[in-house]
Design an enzyme around this catalytic site. Structure first.
Site, PDB file in Angstrom:
ATOM      1  CE  LYS A  47     -17.759 -20.703 -11.125  1.00  0.00           C
ATOM      2  NZ  LYS A  47     -16.597 -21.543 -11.479  1.00  0.00           N
ATOM      3  CD  GLN A  91     -15.440 -22.706 -14.796  1.00  0.00           C
ATOM      4  OE1 GLN A  91     -15.294 -21.836 -13.963  1.00  0.00           O
ATOM      5  NE2 GLN A  91     -16.238 -23.740 -14.601  1.00  0.00           N
ATOM      6  CG  ASP A 114     -11.134 -22.630  -8.380  1.00  0.00           C
ATOM      7  OD1 ASP A 114     -12.275 -22.699  -7.889  1.00  0.00           O
ATOM      8  OD2 ASP A 114     -10.892 -22.786  -9.591  1.00  0.00           O
TER       9      ASP A 114
END
Ligand code: GUN
Length: 283
Positions: A47, A91, A114
């Site tokens: 990412k 994450q 997210d």
């Protein structure tokens, strides 16, 4: 036919690169990595690399897996206040002593790229514009759109009911919108005779996280098959939730693993970061 997520994601990234160049300040995202989970480290690095390539800044906050939930929340709150940061991604998975829900709620909805904050999840469920949609469902939606595969009026079967993929994708494709408007069935571990449903799917999405779970007997001929799984076999090979060799022979379209959904997820993270930046009125 192979649905080439790598190629479509590369096109999206080059478009983003051009748009970002025009902006006064470089957008930026903060990644939070708790512990040294090998797959998570690899995903965050991928990412970060994608951000750098398109001109989005990124910072990485690495915390030990012994960090308390309270300390993690405190760090997130500092990122919430940081004017230089447009998006925050913690994450997953997190260590067992930390609640995903507490963490998702700690991020301000405006930076929740997210799409896991209850405010964003709620907006998606209600069909309200302006919220963040989780990157993997959004990536699947864009991958099919760009491949001229509409879901409207189709029977979509989603295998898996997780917060990151199954649930938000069902919410998205159920929406009363011309590019959604699907008939959605969600099946999961608790479903009796699961193959009865998957065999009826015109579009099948496999997101249950079990290597090679979907076999050819479970597929309707000419179905579109989207494989969200990323599983590492004992021999080191990366495979999806679909038995690709078998299923690709009867599907009309199929996503490979790797090179299907994964690159689209990353491209949508970049898009969501741009959206965060724009909605904060900074460009
Ligand atoms: N772990 C695996 N997929 C994801 C994702 O989309 N977001 C976050 N935060 N963690 C993940």
């Amino acid at each position: 036919m192979i649905l080439d997520g790598r190629k479509i994601a590369a096109e999206i990234r080059s478009d983003i690169k051009i748009r970002v160049r025009e902006w006064k300040r470089k957008p930026a995202i903060a990644f939070v990595l708790v512990g040294g989970h090998a797959a998570s480290v690899a995903y965050v690095n991928a990412k970060k690399k994608a951000c750098a390539e398109v001109g989005i800044g990124s910072v990485l906050l690495e915390l030990a897996d012994t960090v308390t939930e309270r300390e993690l929340v405190r760090q997130i709150e500092a990122l919430n206040k940081n004017e230089e940061i447009d998006g925050i991604l913690v994450q997953l998975p997190l260590p067992k002593h930390i609640s995903n829900q507490v963490v998702a709620t700690a991020i301000v909805p405006e930076k929740d790229v997210d799409g896991l904050h209850p405010m964003n999840a709620g907006k998606l469920l209600l069909g309200e514009e302006g919220g963040f949609i989780p990157c993997t469902p959004l990536g699947i939606h864009v991958l099919l759109q760009k491949s001229q595969i509409g879901v409207s009026g189709k029977h979509v079967v989603i295998v898996g009911r997780g917060h990151l993929v199954g649930k938000p994708l069902a919410a998205l494709w159920m929406q009363k919108r011309s590019d959604c408007n699907a008939t959605v069935t969600v099946v999961h571990r608790g479903t009796e005779n699961l193959a009865k449903y998957t065999r009826d799917a015109e579009i099948l999405v496999a997101a249950m996280g079990q290597a090679h779970f979907i076999r050819k007997e479970m597929i309707r001929p000419k179905a579109v098959v989207v494989d969200v799984g990323i599983n590492r076999l004992a021999n080191g090979k990366l495979v999806g939730d679909v038995d690709y060799d078998e299923v690709s022979k009867i599907a009309s379209h199929i996503t490979p693993v790797p090179g299907g959904v994964g690159p689209m997820t990353i491209a949508m993270l970049l898009e969501n970061t741009m959206k965060g930046y724009m909605q904060r009125g900074l460009c």
